[in-house]
Design an enzyme around this catalytic site. Sequence first.
Site, PDB file in Angstrom:
ATOM      1  N   TRP A  20       0.920  -1.243   0.045  1.00 45.43           N
ATOM      2  CA  TRP A  20      -0.107  -0.078   0.169  1.00 45.43           C
ATOM      3  C   TRP A  20       0.776   1.346  -0.001  1.00 45.43           C
ATOM      4  CZ3 TRP A  20      -5.373  -0.739  -0.449  1.00 45.43           C
ATOM      5  CH2 TRP A  20      -6.093   0.721  -0.281  1.00 45.43           C
ATOM      6  N   HIS A  50      -0.951  -5.708   6.418  1.00 46.18           N
ATOM      7  CA  HIS A  50      -1.798  -5.627   5.262  1.00 46.18           C
ATOM      8  C   HIS A  50      -1.105  -5.908   3.756  1.00 46.18           C
ATOM      9  CE1 HIS A  50      -5.074  -4.554   8.014  1.00 46.18           C
ATOM     10  NE2 HIS A  50      -4.185  -4.062   8.515  1.00 46.18           N
ATOM     11  N   HIS A  54      -4.321 -11.131   3.029  1.00 47.18           N
ATOM     12  CA  HIS A  54      -4.284 -10.965   4.368  1.00 47.18           C
ATOM     13  C   HIS A  54      -5.842 -10.757   4.829  1.00 47.18           C
ATOM     14  CE1 HIS A  54      -4.604  -7.131   2.392  1.00 47.18           C
ATOM     15  NE2 HIS A  54      -5.352  -6.707   3.662  1.00 47.18           N
ATOM     16  N   ASP A  56      -8.503  -8.491   7.479  1.00 40.24           N
ATOM     17  CA  ASP A  56      -8.453  -7.116   8.080  1.00 40.24           C
ATOM     18  C   ASP A  56      -9.317  -7.638   9.427  1.00 40.24           C
ATOM     19  OD1 ASP A  56      -7.252  -5.846   6.212  1.00 40.24           O
ATOM     20  OD2 ASP A  56      -9.374  -4.733   5.603  1.00 40.24           O
ATOM     21  N   HIS A  60      -8.820  -2.756  12.518  1.00 40.47           N
ATOM     22  CA  HIS A  60      -8.098  -2.100  11.551  1.00 40.47           C
ATOM     23  C   HIS A  60      -8.765  -0.712  11.053  1.00 40.47           C
ATOM     24  CE1 HIS A  60      -5.880  -1.224   7.895  1.00 40.47           C
ATOM     25  NE2 HIS A  60      -6.829  -1.751   7.053  1.00 40.47           N
ATOM     26  N   HIS A 161     -15.764  -1.286   4.375  1.00 45.27           N
ATOM     27  CA  HIS A 161     -15.382  -1.826   5.486  1.00 45.27           C
ATOM     28  C   HIS A 161     -16.511  -1.895   6.544  1.00 45.27           C
ATOM     29  CE1 HIS A 161     -11.398  -1.613   3.524  1.00 45.27           C
ATOM     30  NE2 HIS A 161     -11.035  -2.675   4.774  1.00 45.27           N
ATOM     31  N   GLU A 173      -8.536 -10.336   2.052  1.00 43.45           N
ATOM     32  CA  GLU A 173      -7.969  -9.226   0.728  1.00 43.45           C
ATOM     33  C   GLU A 173      -6.837  -9.997  -0.078  1.00 43.45           C
ATOM     34  OE1 GLU A 173      -9.801  -4.974   2.327  1.00 43.45           O
ATOM     35  OE2 GLU A 173      -7.734  -5.691   2.943  1.00 43.45           O
TER      36      GLU A 173
END
Length: 209
Positions: A20, A50, A54, A56, A60, A161, A173
Site C-alpha cells: 500500500w 496488510h 491478508h 482485516d 483496522h 469496510h 483481501e
Amino acid sequence: MKSSEWIDITQPLSDRIAHWPGDEPFSYRLTFSKEQTGSVNIGQISASCHTGTHIDAPFHYNNQGKRVLDIPVDTYIGPAKVIDVSHTEKIDANILSKNQLDGVKRLLLHSSLPNIPERFPEKMPLLDPDIGPFLKERGVELLGVDMPSVDPIESKELPVHHALHDNNIYILENIMLDHIVPGEYELIALPLALEEADGSPVRAVLRCL
C-alpha cells in the site's frame, strides 16, 4: 482436477511484492547465515500486516473493533463459494443477487482486476456498501476479494469496510482467483495468532468439494 488437491490462492511474499502506498514494504533478510552460526540459517521479516494476501480485523478501521486473535478461527476454515464478477466495474447487491448465495458462509469474488502481486493497482473495481445487508441476509460471514481493499484506494471513510462490519462479515483481501473456476470449494485462510494486531498475512488455499 482431483478434489483432494489444494490450490494456492496466496500472493507470494517477497521483496518484489507491491505494498500500500506509504506503508511498510515487505522485506526478508538473512540475519545469520549457516556459516556464521555453524548450524543454521536464520531469517528476519518486516512488513505491514496488510501486505499481500491478508485478513482485516475490525480494529483496522474501528478502535473498538476485534483484534486478530478475537476472531473465531473457524471464520477462515470451511465451505466457500467462488463467483465471477469480472464482467462489471461496480459490484453491488443487484450484481450479487444473480448468484445463488443462500447458505453461503464464505464468499470469494473474482473481479476484473488482474492478479499481479508486484504491481499495486492504480484503480480497482468498486464495491457498493449495499452488499453488507444483502450478504448478511444470505448468511455470509466472510467476504474475500482479489483486490488490496474492499474500498477505493483514496477512501478515508471506508464505507464498505464499515458496512461489512455492521453486518458481522469479516474481510479477506488480495487472494488470487485468476486460475480458479467458479464453484464450491473448501477454504483455509488462517491468520497468524497476533494477539493485538489489526490484520494478518494468511496462506489461503482452496480444495474442490
